[in-house]
Scaffold this motif. Structure first.
Motif, PDB file in Angstrom:
ATOM      1  N   VAL A 109       3.519 -10.789  -7.307  1.00  0.00           N
ATOM      2  CA  VAL A 109       4.022 -11.409  -6.073  1.00  0.00           C
ATOM      3  C   VAL A 109       4.859 -10.410  -5.284  1.00  0.00           C
ATOM      4  CG1 VAL A 109       5.573 -13.174  -5.154  1.00  0.00           C
ATOM      5  CG2 VAL A 109       3.972 -13.758  -6.987  1.00  0.00           C
ATOM      6  N   ILE A 110       5.766  -9.724  -5.975  1.00  0.00           N
ATOM      7  CA  ILE A 110       6.624  -8.732  -5.324  1.00  0.00           C
ATOM      8  C   ILE A 110       5.777  -7.605  -4.729  1.00  0.00           C
ATOM      9  CG2 ILE A 110       8.446  -7.034  -5.740  1.00  0.00           C
ATOM     10  CD1 ILE A 110       9.445  -8.956  -7.994  1.00  0.00           C
ATOM     11  N   HIS A 111       4.751  -7.204  -5.458  1.00  0.00           N
ATOM     12  CA  HIS A 111       3.827  -6.171  -4.978  1.00  0.00           C
ATOM     13  C   HIS A 111       3.152  -6.624  -3.686  1.00  0.00           C
ATOM     14  CE1 HIS A 111       0.921  -2.867  -5.327  1.00  0.00           C
ATOM     15  NE2 HIS A 111      -0.024  -3.741  -5.066  1.00  0.00           N
ATOM     16  N   ALA A 112       2.704  -7.879  -3.665  1.00  0.00           N
ATOM     17  CA  ALA A 112       2.045  -8.415  -2.466  1.00  0.00           C
ATOM     18  C   ALA A 112       3.020  -8.568  -1.306  1.00  0.00           C
ATOM     19  CB  ALA A 112       1.398  -9.755  -2.787  1.00  0.00           C
ATOM     20  N   MET A 113       4.290  -8.852  -1.624  1.00  0.00           N
ATOM     21  CA  MET A 113       5.312  -9.094  -0.600  1.00  0.00           C
ATOM     22  C   MET A 113       6.053  -7.807  -0.196  1.00  0.00           C
ATOM     23  SD  MET A 113       5.539 -12.292   0.393  1.00  0.00           S
ATOM     24  CE  MET A 113       7.200 -12.306   1.060  1.00  0.00           C
ATOM     25  N   SER A 114       5.505  -6.665  -0.540  1.00  0.00           N
ATOM     26  CA  SER A 114       6.093  -5.369  -0.156  1.00  0.00           C
ATOM     27  C   SER A 114       7.513  -5.195  -0.690  1.00  0.00           C
ATOM     28  CB  SER A 114       6.087  -5.217   1.371  1.00  0.00           C
ATOM     29  OG  SER A 114       4.793  -5.400   1.892  1.00  0.00           O
TER      30      SER A 114
ATOM     31  N   LEU B 248       1.748 -18.666  -0.577  1.00  0.00           N
ATOM     32  CA  LEU B 248       0.996 -17.550  -1.162  1.00  0.00           C
ATOM     33  C   LEU B 248      -0.182 -18.009  -2.010  1.00  0.00           C
ATOM     34  CD1 LEU B 248       3.917 -15.197  -2.306  1.00  0.00           C
ATOM     35  CD2 LEU B 248       2.744 -15.292  -0.104  1.00  0.00           C
ATOM     36  N   LYS B 249      -0.288 -19.305  -2.233  1.00  0.00           N
ATOM     37  CA  LYS B 249      -1.327 -19.847  -3.117  1.00  0.00           C
ATOM     38  C   LYS B 249      -2.725 -19.375  -2.736  1.00  0.00           C
ATOM     39  CE  LYS B 249      -3.175 -24.336  -4.601  1.00  0.00           C
ATOM     40  NZ  LYS B 249      -3.031 -25.803  -4.440  1.00  0.00           N
ATOM     41  N   GLY B 250      -3.040 -19.414  -1.455  1.00  0.00           N
ATOM     42  CA  GLY B 250      -4.374 -19.027  -1.010  1.00  0.00           C
ATOM     43  C   GLY B 250      -4.553 -17.537  -0.820  1.00  0.00           C
ATOM     44  N   LYS B 251      -3.464 -16.777  -0.846  1.00  0.00           N
ATOM     45  CA  LYS B 251      -3.534 -15.339  -0.602  1.00  0.00           C
ATOM     46  C   LYS B 251      -3.747 -14.544  -1.885  1.00  0.00           C
ATOM     47  CE  LYS B 251      -2.427 -15.895   3.796  1.00  0.00           C
ATOM     48  NZ  LYS B 251      -3.341 -15.564   4.917  1.00  0.00           N
ATOM     49  N   ILE B 252      -3.091 -14.964  -2.959  1.00  0.00           N
ATOM     50  CA  ILE B 252      -3.193 -14.244  -4.239  1.00  0.00           C
ATOM     51  C   ILE B 252      -3.550 -15.272  -5.323  1.00  0.00           C
ATOM     52  CG2 ILE B 252      -1.780 -12.226  -3.706  1.00  0.00           C
ATOM     53  CD1 ILE B 252       0.659 -13.651  -4.699  1.00  0.00           C
ATOM     54  N   ARG B 253      -4.788 -15.698  -5.321  1.00  0.00           N
ATOM     55  CA  ARG B 253      -5.214 -16.818  -6.167  1.00  0.00           C
ATOM     56  C   ARG B 253      -5.128 -16.517  -7.660  1.00  0.00           C
ATOM     57  NH1 ARG B 253      -7.323 -21.108  -3.756  1.00  0.00           N
ATOM     58  NH2 ARG B 253      -7.920 -20.988  -1.549  1.00  0.00           N
TER      59      ARG B 253
ATOM     60  N   HIS C 166       0.886  -9.784   6.968  1.00  0.00           N
ATOM     61  CA  HIS C 166      -0.279  -8.936   7.209  1.00  0.00           C
ATOM     62  C   HIS C 166      -0.615  -8.099   5.970  1.00  0.00           C
ATOM     63  CE1 HIS C 166      -3.127  -6.460   9.423  1.00  0.00           C
ATOM     64  NE2 HIS C 166      -2.479  -5.365   8.975  1.00  0.00           N
ATOM     65  N   HIS C 167       0.417  -7.764   5.184  1.00  0.00           N
ATOM     66  CA  HIS C 167       0.232  -6.898   4.017  1.00  0.00           C
ATOM     67  C   HIS C 167      -0.248  -7.674   2.784  1.00  0.00           C
ATOM     68  CE1 HIS C 167       1.703  -4.636   0.423  1.00  0.00           C
ATOM     69  NE2 HIS C 167       1.252  -3.599   1.109  1.00  0.00           N
ATOM     70  N   LEU C 168      -0.165  -9.006   2.810  1.00  0.00           N
ATOM     71  CA  LEU C 168      -0.478  -9.819   1.631  1.00  0.00           C
ATOM     72  C   LEU C 168      -1.884  -9.535   1.103  1.00  0.00           C
ATOM     73  CD1 LEU C 168       1.010 -13.310   2.578  1.00  0.00           C
ATOM     74  CD2 LEU C 168       1.812 -11.762   0.797  1.00  0.00           C
ATOM     75  N   HIS C 169      -1.976  -9.272  -0.200  1.00  0.00           N
ATOM     76  CA  HIS C 169      -3.275  -9.042  -0.830  1.00  0.00           C
ATOM     77  C   HIS C 169      -3.110  -9.195  -2.341  1.00  0.00           C
ATOM     78  CE1 HIS C 169      -1.191  -5.169  -1.099  1.00  0.00           C
ATOM     79  NE2 HIS C 169      -1.934  -4.927  -2.167  1.00  0.00           N
ATOM     80  N   GLU C 170      -4.210  -9.486  -2.993  1.00  0.00           N
ATOM     81  CA  GLU C 170      -4.180  -9.616  -4.446  1.00  0.00           C
ATOM     82  C   GLU C 170      -4.013  -8.239  -5.074  1.00  0.00           C
ATOM     83  OE1 GLU C 170      -3.288 -10.935  -7.241  1.00  0.00           O
ATOM     84  OE2 GLU C 170      -4.546 -12.691  -6.877  1.00  0.00           O
ATOM     85  N   SER C 171      -3.394  -8.207  -6.251  1.00  0.00           N
ATOM     86  CA  SER C 171      -3.149  -6.946  -6.950  1.00  0.00           C
ATOM     87  C   SER C 171      -4.452  -6.375  -7.492  1.00  0.00           C
ATOM     88  CB  SER C 171      -2.160  -7.177  -8.095  1.00  0.00           C
ATOM     89  OG  SER C 171      -0.929  -7.663  -7.592  1.00  0.00           O
ATOM     90  N   PRO C 172      -4.478  -5.069  -7.786  1.00  0.00           N
ATOM     91  CA  PRO C 172      -5.692  -4.435  -8.322  1.00  0.00           C
ATOM     92  C   PRO C 172      -6.006  -4.929  -9.731  1.00  0.00           C
ATOM     93  CG  PRO C 172      -3.849  -2.893  -8.349  1.00  0.00           C
ATOM     94  CD  PRO C 172      -3.390  -4.091  -7.574  1.00  0.00           C
TER      95      PRO C 172
END
Length: 637
Positions: free
Chosen positions: A351-356, A367-372, A446-452
């Motif tokens: 979550v912290i990674h996605a939230m910069s 964030l539910k739909g952004k990083i499922r 804009h930066h929100l994305h799932e982790s690798p």
């Protein structure tokens, strides 16, 4: 298998040396590969050792050499792998490997990548040494080593003064506990003439219950456990330890190091069984820690701080289990907690990674739909820690609560209340983070994305373990066989024989389980209505809070209390010794003698005139004085 045991700790140590020396020359991919692979190989060897112990029922005891000897007292460097340590090896290397893998993605852009992996490998080495030792000396070396690595990793970003202070706080508070542990070891040597588990535990087993030597030993060892496993009054270092990178929180402050105190007491179980007063103290301390930490977690807004206080609370549960004689239940909770708490910390890192880098839940939401993947796995971990069946936390938590009820219904009531609070603050964390509208900045959105994959694969594996991990301890009342209890029976056999089994009717056990589950579900529902449905968000730090909420948010002002009753008196005492004793006393005396010598010399040098007549005059006076001295018999004694 016996001849390969030494490789289990040595491989991570080799990773430390390679990554430490090559941190500036090796690529990040090579460093991550080496650091993770060597821990994975240790995990494979640990599996082999586990199955050997399981199949034979005989512990693996390897004596490499006598480290040193003092008279008849010998200190061997030896390893012991029995039912207890074999499970700890799987936790350390298995969960440790997943966290190493996760760190490849999480720390990829950090300049200190190589140093970080070197520290992680060194920590795994010392933690393995702690659980492999066949005596208290080897355990203590590992104990101190993990404390050092904790300091290095908490203060990894030491250029931030707050993070450096957090590392120093953890180091100092752990030293307080470590002194108790060390004194306990000295007392064991004095009483038993040895520190080898195989020699001292049989001697202790024939001692009378409640003897003074055992009371001193158990109290001193428990002080050590309080420091390392963050119990009252030495728990305030652990929440501040969240200053380190999130993988550190998952590895050290959730799955491994903080459970070292529980492992040490479980290993020394016969001492505690024969010291009922100490067990009662442990139960009270554990229960108080669990409740206070849960009350603090209710109002925290930093996602990692919520998990930190949750960890302190769950550790309190484990000590409650130890205090009421539920050794298997306490260790069972160590195992399940390693799964779901490592999952939750790594999920928080995602979550912290996605939230910069943002950790404030008031600035999250939606964030539910952004990083499922992160959401799904964290929800599984939350359900597990809330004690909702059939997830792992339900079985281990309810085993502790059942023993607590048999010991004292009041203990059970406080334990169930704590479980309900746990459910509330954990689902509060989930709803604030993943539900409602996004409350962060446009740039963060804009930066929100799932982790690798290197970060999400460990989450998935730990989520699966959080679901199925509890099935190794299904109680007989639920038509299970509690495989873990049967496996650990040789370790706790004598203690279980002395304590006897707790006897609760089947209907009562169902009622106890049902009550805890219903309260957990009610707390979950209340959290949903308040934070997901109604969209309630904690107020800003600048706004006024209700009195009770403020007390919880400020952590019962424990840091301020310690500052008042410990730091300030010590500062005053230090100033007194420096200004009065040191400067006016010691320095005044030494400097006074020096100044007196100088002033005397200034007077005496006036006699050195260079006039020969004056020197002859002084010589004549001297001769006259000697003659008078002789004439009047002054030389006689």
């Amino acid at each position: 298998m016996d001849k390969y045991i030494w490789l289990i700790p040595i491989l991570p140590l080799a990773g430390f040396v390679i990554n430490g020396l090559g941190r500036n020359s090796l690529s990040k991919s090579v460093i991550g590969f080496i650091g993770s692979l060597l821990v994975l190989v240790s995990f494979g060897l640990s599996i082999a050792a586990f199955f050997q112990v399981k199949s034979t029922g005989v512990a693996i005891n390897v004596n490499y050499f006598t480290w040193f000897a003092v008279g008849a007292l010998k200190f061997p460097f030896a390893f012991l792998i029995d039912q207890l340590s074999s499970i700890m090896l799987l936790i350390i290397t298995g969960v440790g490997f997943l966290i190493h893998l996760y760190s490849i993605g999480y720390m990829h852009d950090d300049e200190g990548f190589g140093k970080f992996f070197a520290y992680l490998n060194l920590f795994v080495f010392f933690m393995l040494l702690l659980v492999l030792g066949s005596n208290y000396l080897i355990m203590f070396i590992g104990w101190e080593g993990v404390g050092l690595c904790s300091y290095l990793l908490i203060g990894f970003w030491f250029t931030n003064p707050d993070y450096a202070d957090a590392a120093k706080k953890a180091f100092v508070m752990n030293r307080i506990g470590d002194l108790g542990f060390l004194l306990g070891i000295f007392t064991i040597i004095y009483v038993f003439g040895s520190i080898q588990f195989a020699e001292i535990f049989p001697k202790a087993a024939v001692m009378k219950s409640g003897t003074t030597p055992l009371l001193f030993i158990t109290i001193l060892l428990f002080i050590g456990a309080c420091g390392k496993s963050a119990q009252l009054p030495l728990f305030t270092w652990l929440p501040d330890a969240m200053a380190g990178p999130t993988p550190v929180s998952a590895l050290i402050h959730a799955a491994t190091m903080v459970t070292a105190g529980i492992y040490m007491i479980a290993r020394s179980n016969i001492f505690y069984t024969l010291s009922p007063d100490t067990m009662e103290i442990i139960a009270y301390v554990g229960l108080a820690t669990a409740l206070i930490a849960a009350l603090i977690a209710l109002t925290q807004t930093d996602i990692k701080k919520v998990l930190a206080y949750s960890t302190v609370s769950q550790l309190g549960y484990m000590f409650l289990g130890l205090g009421v004689g539920a050794y298997t239940g306490a260790f069972f909770h160590v195992l399940t907690h390693a799964f779901f708490k490592a999952l939750l910390f790594l999920g928080a890192g995602s979550v912290i990674h996605a939230m910069s880098g943002e950790q404030d839940m008031r600035k999250m939401g939606g964030l539910k739909g952004k990083i499922r993947t992160t959401f799904t796995t964290m929800m599984i971990g939350t359900v597990a820690i809330a004690g909702i069946p059939p997830f792992a936390g339900f079985f281990s938590k309810d085993e502790i609560l059942a023993h607590a009820f048999a010991h004292s219904p009041i203990f059970w009531a406080v334990g169930v209340l704590t479980a309900m609070l746990t459910s509330f603050y954990m689902f509060r964390m989930m709803y604030l983070t993943f539900y409602g509208k996004f409350r962060g900045t446009h740039e963060q959105e804009h930066h929100l994305h799932e982790s690798p994959p290197t970060m999400t694969i460990p989450l998935i594996v730990l989520a699966i373990l959080s679901i199925v991990g509890g099935f190794i301890g299904v109680p007989e009342v639920l038509h299970g066989h509690h495989e873990l209890a049967h496996f650990l029976e040789p370790v706790f056999h004598k203690s279980n024989e002395i304590l006897g089994e707790h006897h609760l009717s089947e209907s009562l056990e169902y009622a106890l389980m049902g009550t805890s589950v219903v309260l957990a579900l009610a707390a979950m529902a209340y959290a949903y209505v308040k934070y997901a449905k109604n969209g309630s968000v904690p107020v800003a730090d600048t706004e006024e809070r209700p009195a009770l909420t403020s007390i919880s948010y400020h952590k019962f002002y424990l840091d301020e209390l310690y500052d008042l009753i410990v730091r300030k008196p010590l500062d005053w005492l230090s100033d007194f010794f420096y200004n009065i004793i040191e400067r006016l006393g010691i320095d005044g005396l030494v400097n006074g003698i020096g100044r007196g010598t100088i002033e005397t010399s200034k007077g005496l040098r006036l006699l050195q005139t260079g006039n020969v007549g004056f020197y002859i005059f002084i010589m004549v006076l001297g001769i006259i004085a000697v003659l008078l001295y002789s004439v009047f018999g002054l030389t006689k004694i």
